[in-house]
Design an enzyme around this catalytic site. Structure first.
Site, PDB file in Angstrom:
ATOM      1  N   SER A 167       1.038  -1.173  -0.047  1.00  0.00           N
ATOM      2  CA  SER A 167      -0.023   0.082  -0.088  1.00  0.00           C
ATOM      3  C   SER A 167       0.586   0.817  -0.257  1.00  0.00           C
ATOM      4  O   SER A 167      -0.271   2.464   0.515  1.00  0.00           O
ATOM      5  CB  SER A 167      -0.601   0.055   1.106  1.00  0.00           C
ATOM      6  OG  SER A 167      -2.120  -1.012   1.548  1.00  0.00           O
ATOM      7  N   LYS A 170      -0.207   3.723  -2.808  1.00  0.00           N
ATOM      8  CA  LYS A 170      -1.337   4.852  -2.660  1.00  0.00           C
ATOM      9  C   LYS A 170      -1.383   6.318  -2.376  1.00  0.00           C
ATOM     10  O   LYS A 170      -1.631   7.135  -3.104  1.00  0.00           O
ATOM     11  CB  LYS A 170      -1.779   4.771  -1.407  1.00  0.00           C
ATOM     12  CG  LYS A 170      -2.681   3.404  -1.372  1.00  0.00           C
ATOM     13  CD  LYS A 170      -3.973   2.920  -0.080  1.00  0.00           C
ATOM     14  CE  LYS A 170      -4.554   1.770   0.190  1.00  0.00           C
ATOM     15  NZ  LYS A 170      -3.793   0.300   0.137  1.00  0.00           N
ATOM     16  N   SER A 224      -5.835   3.510   4.468  1.00  0.00           N
ATOM     17  CA  SER A 224      -5.515   2.331   3.722  1.00  0.00           C
ATOM     18  C   SER A 224      -6.211   1.913   2.575  1.00  0.00           C
ATOM     19  O   SER A 224      -6.789   0.595   2.914  1.00  0.00           O
ATOM     20  CB  SER A 224      -4.070   2.219   4.348  1.00  0.00           C
ATOM     21  OG  SER A 224      -3.151   1.142   3.149  1.00  0.00           O
TER      22      SER A 224
END
Length: 383
Positions: A167, A170, A224
């Site tokens: 993640s 992101k 997240s």
């Protein structure tokens, strides 16, 4: 008749009787022994080997203490007989009456239980990167610390290794969204396309949930949220494919030569990068006030229309008063291990900290703490 005579001899030995019984009484004894069921069967099985091999009287008498020295081979060698006796609840052979320490040594402690599932090794572990030693004894297989005042890398461990980044992806998703200057008050709807059917990751956003782009970006960075991140890419002008292309174009523009993106969430292990490249990404993302704010908020409430959801930051360090963190992002999938990137102020200096493929849920936080202490001690000596 031979079988009956053999059983008579066994009963005589067990009872400690020195003389042999006559055949007239033998039958009666055998009948009584038969009523004992599994006890006689167990005794016969335990002594039959000695009888057939004509064991001497001296060796037969020594078997009284043999139960205390049974080898692991013999203990495991007769599971059917032992299970029968145990289930009958009439006798408990010495091989089953093991202490915890004995069971542990013999590997029997968890006998009968379902085997433990071992965690799938990360790509870094498969490559042996965890074997690399470093002076701070970090659990992460990859680490980098950059002093932004001088752009010097003051600490590096396997910083050129290219690994899945989970993640941390992101951050690039947020950077592409903010660069595009899309209306942040526009409403987006979570669709079935945003559901993770690849890894089955959890999401608190049901299909049909409507959020503004600002709220969607907020929980994608801070908590997240995978469906939120995917929705940001899916609703980008030109669709998801165009969005991923923009992510890779931005990476190339930033000089991230070892980086490749295939989705906006990081759930795909084909999203890869190096610590050096991620330091560039953190530095670029830091220039966006919205990313700084959203990634470091401790909590945020979302109104889905049917209920309110409370989201919290996935990095516990942003709530720690001993830290001054101005940008943060965590990440985890099995292939990547535990990951963490931060822009932090330590001893009145700004640093980028990158930790990839850390073992254990909290080890990345411990690694960050060790780096902080080392930097504080080093900077204090310079003053």
């Amino acid at each position: 008749m031979h079988k009956l005579a053999f059983k008579v001899q066994v009963v005589v030995l067990i009872g400690g009787v020195a003389k042999r019984l006559t055949w007239r009484y033998a039958t009666l004894v055998v009948l009584l022994a038969g009523m004992l069921g599994g006890f006689v069967d167990s005794a016969v099985a335990a002594t039959s080997a000695g009888a057939t091999s004509k064991v001497t009287k001296q060796r037969a008498s020594s078997t009284k203490n043999a139960g205390a020295n049974v080898s692991s081979r013999s203990q495991v060698g007769m599971p059917t007989r032992y299970s029968k006796v145990a289930s009958s609840n009439r006798a408990r052979p010495a091989a089953l009456a093991r202490t915890k320490s004995q069971k542990s040594r013999l590997g029997l402690k968890n006998a009968g239980r379902a085997p433990m599932q071992m965690a799938r090794p990360s790509q870094g572990m498969k490559a042996g990167l965890h074997l690399t030693e470093d002076p701070l004894a970090l659990k992460a297989s990859v680490a980098l610390v950059q002093d932004l005042a001088t752009s010097d890398v003051v600490f590096a461990k396997n910083s050129d290794a290219v690994l899945p980044i989970a993640s941390i992806t992101k951050l690039m998703t947020a950077l592409v969204i903010t660069d595009a200057m899309l209306p942040m008050d526009e409403w987006l709807e979570i669709s079935d396309e945003d559901v993770d059917y690849q890894k089955g990751s959890h999401s608190r956003l049901p299909v049909g949930t409507r959020l503004t782009r600002a709220d969607t970006l907020h929980i994608a960075l801070m908590a997240s949220e995978n469906r939120a991140a995917h929705a940001l890419g899916r609703t980008y002008p030109g669709g998801l494919q165009r969005f991923v292309a923009a992510m890779n174009a931005k990476a190339e523009l930033l000089g991230m030569r070892n980086t490749r993106f295939v989705d906006p969430t990081g759930l795909n292990s084909a999203n890869v990068s190096s610590a050096g490249d991620l330091a560039r990404l953190v530095t670029a993302a830091y220039t966006q006030p919205l990313i700084r704010q959203y990634s470091t908020d401790t909590e945020y409430w979302i109104d889905t229309g049917t209920k309110s959801l409370r989201y919290r930051n996935t990095n516990a360090l942003v709530m720690n008063p001993d830290w001054q963190i101005s940008l943060s992002k965590t990440g985890y999938i099995a292939e990547a291990g535990r990951c963490l990137v931060m822009h932090a102020n330590i001893h009145d200096r700004s640093f980028v900290i990158v930790l990839l493929d850390s073992l254990g849920k909290y080890t990345r936080l411990g690694d960050a703490g060790r780096i902080k202490q080392w930097l504080e001690a080093s900077l204090a000596r310079l003053r």
